[in-house]
Design an enzyme around this catalytic site. Structure first.
Site, PDB file in Angstrom:
ATOM      1  N   CYS A   1       1.005  -1.273   0.158  1.00  0.00           N
ATOM      2  CA  CYS A   1      -0.087   0.113   0.035  1.00  0.00           C
ATOM      3  C   CYS A   1       0.857   1.125   0.059  1.00  0.00           C
ATOM      4  O   CYS A   1       1.666   1.544   0.984  1.00  0.00           O
ATOM      5  CB  CYS A   1      -0.880  -0.040   1.231  1.00  0.00           C
ATOM      6  SG  CYS A   1      -1.992   1.468   1.274  1.00  0.00           S
TER       7      CYS A   1
ATOM      8  N   CYS B   1      -0.782   4.562   2.353  1.00  0.00           N
ATOM      9  CA  CYS B   1      -0.629   4.349   3.908  1.00  0.00           C
ATOM     10  C   CYS B   1      -0.231   2.823   4.145  1.00  0.00           C
ATOM     11  O   CYS B   1       1.237   2.660   3.947  1.00  0.00           O
ATOM     12  CB  CYS B   1      -1.797   4.577   4.617  1.00  0.00           C
ATOM     13  SG  CYS B   1      -3.453   3.988   3.828  1.00  0.00           S
ATOM     14  N   SER B   2      -0.926   2.020   4.938  1.00  0.00           N
ATOM     15  CA  SER B   2      -0.387   0.652   4.924  1.00  0.00           C
ATOM     16  C   SER B   2      -1.632  -0.293   5.081  1.00  0.00           C
ATOM     17  O   SER B   2      -1.553  -1.071   5.644  1.00  0.00           O
ATOM     18  CB  SER B   2       0.527   0.521   6.080  1.00  0.00           C
ATOM     19  OG  SER B   2       1.619   1.326   6.150  1.00  0.00           O
ATOM     20  N   CYS B   3      -2.669  -0.017   4.086  1.00  0.00           N
ATOM     21  CA  CYS B   3      -3.653  -0.937   3.892  1.00  0.00           C
ATOM     22  C   CYS B   3      -3.363  -2.280   3.888  1.00  0.00           C
ATOM     23  O   CYS B   3      -2.367  -2.719   3.216  1.00  0.00           O
ATOM     24  CB  CYS B   3      -4.595  -0.659   2.742  1.00  0.00           C
ATOM     25  SG  CYS B   3      -4.944   1.232   2.716  1.00  0.00           S
TER      26      CYS B   3
END
Lengths: 233, 193
Positions: free
Chosen positions: B96, B99-101
């Protein structure tokens, strides 16, 4: 951050990494989830926008430091924190809190969150209720503008403010590979703007169309993009 | 003024508790949930079943959300789950960049490296180099497909079933399916590893 060489470096894996690296990380994660579920933060997109607005050094100070800044910003946006209130509390330094009773609406939403914390759900709940509660898929009367196989270009420039349109695909050509239905539009959701749901598409980009001669051979990137980000090629 | 995040979050929580906005016991419960109830073992069970049961495999690839719901999994960050399958011709890997999905219900919370600027920036641009550095060398004729999961959907990789696993039961198969294999930065373990 996609493709931004200033961030390039080795990816370091750790063995036996705990779920949370420190207690404060766990409290930050927990507070963020509770704030989202009980309505202190309007939605997760607003939280992402609140992180985006952080000073660069806070944004880059690590994942949970960024989340903490995001929670602070969103609580301030929503009027739950006055300007300078947290800094004053930090300076006073007395950690112990005397709890005040939680109002009924927040308590009810909190109880719903508590009941959702299970290792497994009845399949019907997991299939129908949870996606509705956590997702933003919506019914729309608008027909999708693009079909699988359509060639598109990602609009340029990006919209100002919060967006889920990454810079590295902006202005680049790709092919629609899937339609994922319509969802609330994050760019609008983040700032509480009411807009109709938008169709969401998976778009494939050849590596060389994104990174030119630097691209590795035989690579592609697939990314989900909202309809308003796309123009016909 | 201190910027120590431990001090800041303690002060923030104290403020919210004093204002009657947050019940600290609920924060405890959320933390415990992600420490104990969810993790990559859930995803490993999903993959093992897909390897063993062709009908489930097909349902998983057709509608990941519905397939994991059959097994009782779902919730935050898993509301639109898409499973993508590695083959001898195509290797899938998830990142991601915004963000850090990450698909929490099947993989738990992401490891630190997945959230790092190095991984997020480089994986879309230099996937073969990053994978090789992480110990996964791919032949030149294997196509690399990087999934940047930065909108509504969350992705998990179904790794290739290792050779020599024909006689294994579900529990034995599950042990071969690592978190990294389901992100796409490793293969499933060999049965004698």
């Amino acid at each position: 951050m996609g493709g931004r060489a200033e961030f390039f470096g080795p990816v370091v894996r750790e063995d036996d990494e705990p779920v949370f690296g420190a207690r404060w990380e766990a409290r930050t994660f927990g507070l963020m989830n509770v704030a989202g579920a009980t309505g202190l933060s309007p939605n997760f997109e607003a939280m992402r926008d609140a992180m985006r607005r952080l000073p660069r050094e806070v944004y880059l100070a690590g994942y949970y430091r960024r989340w903490l800044g995001g929670v602070e910003n969103v609580l301030a946006d929503q009027g739950h924190l006055a300007p300078g209130e947290l800094d004053a509390r930090v300076q006073r330094g007395d950690g112990a809190a005397s709890p005040a009773p939680v109002p009924r609406d927040i308590a009810v939403r909190g109880e719903l969150l508590r009941r959702s914390l299970r290792s497994r759900y009845p399949p019907a709940v997991a299939a129908k209720l949870l996606p509705k509660r956590f997702g933003t898929v919506r019914v729309t009367r608008h027909q999708p503008r693009f079909a699988v196989g359509d060639r598109i270009v990602v609009r340029a420039p990006r919209a100002a403010g919060h967006t889920r349109q990454p810079a590295y695909v902006t202005g680049r050509p790709g092919v629609v590979t899937a339609r994922l239905g319509a969802t609330l539009f994050p760019d609008a959701l983040a700032v509480g703007r009411h807009e109709p749901p938008q169709h969401l598409y998976t778009v494939a980009f050849a590596g060389r169309d994104l990174f030119g001669d630097e691209a590795e051979p035989g690579t592609e990137v697939r990314i989900d993009l909202y309809e308003s980000y796309l123009v016909p090629a | 003024m201190t910027d120590d995040p431990a001090v800041r979050v303690e002060a923030l929580e104290a403020l919210l508790v004093e204002k009657g906005l947050v019940d600290p016991a609920l924060v405890d419960d959320v933390i415990a949930h992600y420490e104990t109830n969810v993790g990559p073992l859930n995803g490993a069970k999903v993959v093992a079943r897909a390897w063993a049961e062709p009908a489930f495999h097909d349902r998983l690839l057709a509608d990941g959300t519905a397939a994991i719901a059959e097994m009782g999994y779902g919730g935050a960050e898993g509301h639109l789950l898409i499973a993508v399958e590695n083959t001898p011709a195509v290797h899938n890997v998830v990142v991601c960049t915004l963000c850090s999905c990450y698909p929490w219900p099947v993989l738990g919370l992401p490891p630190r490296w997945y959230k790092s600027p190095e991984y997020r920036s480089r994986m879309v641009a230099q996937p073969r180099a990053v994978l090789a550095e992480m110990g996964l060398e791919l032949a030149d004729d294997v196509r690399v497909r990087v999934w940047d999961s930065s909108a509504e959907a969350r992705y998990m990789v179904v790794p290739e079933r290792p050779a020599g696993t024909e006689g294994l039961g579900l529990e034995e198969l599950e042990r071969l399916v690592t978190r990294d294999a389901m992100i796409g930065v490793a293969r499933a373990l060999a049965p004698d590893a």
